[in-house]
Motif scaffolding. Structure first.
Motif, mmCIF file in Angstrom:
data_model
loop_
_atom_site.group_PDB
_atom_site.id
_atom_site.type_symbol
_atom_site.label_atom_id
_atom_site.label_comp_id
_atom_site.label_asym_id
_atom_site.label_seq_id
_atom_site.Cartn_x
_atom_site.Cartn_y
_atom_site.Cartn_z
ATOM 1 N N GLU A 139 49.711 54.441 45.868
ATOM 2 C CA GLU A 139 49.332 55.659 45.153
ATOM 3 C C GLU A 139 48.687 55.299 43.822
ATOM 4 O O GLU A 139 48.964 54.242 43.247
ATOM 5 C CB GLU A 139 50.565 56.541 44.892
ATOM 6 N N VAL A 140 47.870 56.198 43.332
ATOM 7 C CA VAL A 140 47.312 56.064 41.989
ATOM 8 C C VAL A 140 48.463 56.202 41.004
ATOM 9 O O VAL A 140 49.319 57.071 41.160
ATOM 10 C CB VAL A 140 46.246 57.153 41.723
ATOM 11 N N GLN A 141 48.488 55.340 40.001
ATOM 12 C CA GLN A 141 49.534 55.412 38.994
ATOM 13 C C GLN A 141 49.021 56.163 37.775
ATOM 14 O O GLN A 141 47.951 55.840 37.249
ATOM 15 C CB GLN A 141 49.998 54.017 38.608
ATOM 16 N N ASN A 142 49.795 57.135 37.335
ATOM 17 C CA ASN A 142 49.393 57.933 36.180
ATOM 18 C C ASN A 142 49.675 57.234 34.862
ATOM 19 O O ASN A 142 49.081 57.546 33.853
ATOM 20 C CB ASN A 142 50.112 59.293 36.200
ATOM 21 N N GLU A 143 50.596 56.304 34.868
ATOM 22 C CA GLU A 143 50.913 55.552 33.664
ATOM 23 C C GLU A 143 51.191 54.116 34.052
ATOM 24 O O GLU A 143 51.530 53.816 35.190
ATOM 25 C CB GLU A 143 52.114 56.161 32.942
ATOM 26 N N VAL A 144 51.007 53.225 33.097
ATOM 27 C CA VAL A 144 51.209 51.809 33.385
ATOM 28 C C VAL A 144 52.700 51.505 33.339
ATOM 29 O O VAL A 144 53.313 51.457 32.282
ATOM 30 C CB VAL A 144 50.447 50.912 32.385
ATOM 31 N N ASN A 145 53.275 51.346 34.505
ATOM 32 C CA ASN A 145 54.653 50.914 34.636
ATOM 33 C C ASN A 145 54.593 49.658 35.492
ATOM 34 O O ASN A 145 54.450 49.736 36.707
ATOM 35 C CB ASN A 145 55.511 51.996 35.296
ATOM 36 N N GLN A 146 54.661 48.523 34.842
ATOM 37 C CA GLN A 146 54.440 47.277 35.553
ATOM 38 C C GLN A 146 55.409 47.060 36.708
ATOM 39 O O GLN A 146 55.083 46.385 37.676
ATOM 40 C CB GLN A 146 54.459 46.088 34.603
ATOM 41 N N ASN A 147 56.596 47.645 36.670
ATOM 42 C CA ASN A 147 57.548 47.466 37.767
ATOM 43 C C ASN A 147 57.095 48.166 39.040
ATOM 44 O O ASN A 147 57.442 47.751 40.133
ATOM 45 C CB ASN A 147 58.933 47.960 37.353
ATOM 46 N N ASP A 148 56.348 49.261 38.904
ATOM 47 C CA ASP A 148 55.880 50.018 40.062
ATOM 48 C C ASP A 148 54.494 49.596 40.534
ATOM 49 O O ASP A 148 54.002 50.092 41.532
ATOM 50 C CB ASP A 148 55.850 51.519 39.737
ATOM 51 N N LEU A 149 53.852 48.726 39.804
ATOM 52 C CA LEU A 149 52.490 48.324 40.108
ATOM 53 C C LEU A 149 52.412 47.602 41.453
ATOM 54 O O LEU A 149 53.238 46.740 41.759
ATOM 55 C CB LEU A 149 51.972 47.403 38.998
ATOM 56 N N ARG A 150 51.435 47.978 42.272
ATOM 57 C CA ARG A 150 51.184 47.330 43.557
ATOM 58 C C ARG A 150 49.727 46.897 43.583
ATOM 59 O O ARG A 150 48.835 47.670 43.247
ATOM 60 C CB ARG A 150 51.442 48.288 44.726
ATOM 61 N N MET A 151 49.487 45.659 43.978
ATOM 62 C CA MET A 151 48.137 45.107 44.022
ATOM 63 C C MET A 151 47.970 44.343 45.327
ATOM 64 O O MET A 151 48.926 43.721 45.805
ATOM 65 C CB MET A 151 47.916 44.172 42.835
ATOM 66 N N TYR A 152 46.752 44.371 45.878
ATOM 67 C CA TYR A 152 46.521 43.736 47.182
ATOM 68 C C TYR A 152 45.222 42.920 47.182
ATOM 69 O O TYR A 152 44.294 43.204 46.437
ATOM 70 C CB TYR A 152 46.403 44.814 48.274
ATOM 71 N N THR A 153 45.226 41.938 48.054
ATOM 72 C CA THR A 153 44.014 41.199 48.356
ATOM 73 C C THR A 153 43.978 40.953 49.857
ATOM 74 O O THR A 153 44.899 41.315 50.583
ATOM 75 C CB THR A 153 43.943 39.881 47.551
ATOM 76 N N LEU A 154 42.907 40.338 50.320
ATOM 77 C CA LEU A 154 42.690 40.174 51.746
ATOM 78 C C LEU A 154 42.241 38.751 52.059
ATOM 79 O O LEU A 154 41.376 38.204 51.363
ATOM 80 C CB LEU A 154 41.598 41.159 52.199
ATOM 81 N N LEU A 155 42.828 38.170 53.084
ATOM 82 C CA LEU A 155 42.432 36.858 53.600
ATOM 83 C C LEU A 155 41.890 37.062 55.008
ATOM 84 O O LEU A 155 42.566 37.637 55.853
ATOM 85 C CB LEU A 155 43.651 35.914 53.629
ATOM 86 N N LEU A 156 40.679 36.588 55.245
ATOM 87 C CA LEU A 156 40.060 36.666 56.561
ATOM 88 C C LEU A 156 40.162 35.326 57.264
ATOM 89 O O LEU A 156 39.942 34.281 56.644
ATOM 90 C CB LEU A 156 38.588 37.065 56.437
ATOM 91 N N LEU A 157 40.469 35.349 58.567
ATOM 92 C CA LEU A 157 40.598 34.119 59.350
ATOM 93 C C LEU A 157 39.881 34.251 60.686
ATOM 94 O O LEU A 157 39.837 35.313 61.291
ATOM 95 C CB LEU A 157 42.060 33.812 59.657
#
Length: 195
Positions: A176-194
């Motif tokens: 979800e979009v975060q309305n405020e910066v709460n580093q504990n709730d932060l989710r980040m993703y990347t992708l590896l292709l094989l």
């Protein structure tokens, strides 16, 4: 000799978790959502537009990204949570974030290299969450389109036109979009292709 996907997946999972990932999930590259509007968000909203070689207009276009994804049969969505920031003590989030990104970028490049050395010579990982921070000033700002660190620099998913929110949701995960910066709730993703 090429390792089996099963063995490689177990090794990648172990490496990713060791370096702070909270999830590594095999997904079908067809489930990666690529949309033209994502590039507009970079162009009209990000101060790094045109200033980083890993960002638009230099990064792969959505059309190019769609073509690349068709060349792969396996992808791994790799997620990190705000817990990765806890190891940096009481520093302010703005000071912690670049340090954590550097750690994560190093980790995902190790995953790509390990996959390559395991026989998956087409392995490619996308950068992590926003513009490249490897150099204090990207050569693009001086009109030089030659990256100083091409072995380490990668476009982020969004810089390549990927809708990270939709891709994560396609995998059955929540983001979800975060309305405020709460580093504990932060989710980040990347992708590896094989392949």
């Amino acid at each position: 000799m090429t390792k089996s996907y099963k063995l490689l997946e177990a090794e990648l999972e172990k490496m990713a978790f060791r370096d702070g990932a909270c999830i590594i999930m095999a997904i079908n590259p067809d489930d990666v959502e690529v949309s033209n509007w994502v590039r507009l968000k970079c162009q009209y909203g990000c101060p790094s537009y045109g200033k980083k070689l890993s960002c638009p207009p230099y990064s792969p276009t959505p059309e190019d990204t769609r073509k690349v994804l068709k060349e792969y049969s396996k992808a791994y969505l790799i997620g990190y949570s705000g817990s990765i920031f806890k190891g940096y003590g009481e520093e302010k989030f703005g000071e912690i974030f670049p340090k954590a990104l550097k750690q994560i970028r190093k980790s995902i490049l190790e995953l790509e290299k390990h996959s390559f050395l395991s026989g998956y010579y087409k392995s490619f990982t996308y950068g992590f969450c926003g513009p490249c921070t490897l150099c204090k000033q990207c050569s693009a700002e001086n009109g030089d389109l030659t990256c100083k660190l091409p072995k380490e620099s990668r476009p982020s998913m969004e810089a390549a036109g990927m809708d990270v929110f939709k891709t994560v949701r396609n995998a059955g995960l929540e983001l979800e979009v975060q309305n405020e910066v709460n580093q504990n709730d932060l989710r980040m993703y990347t992708l590896l292709l094989l392949e």
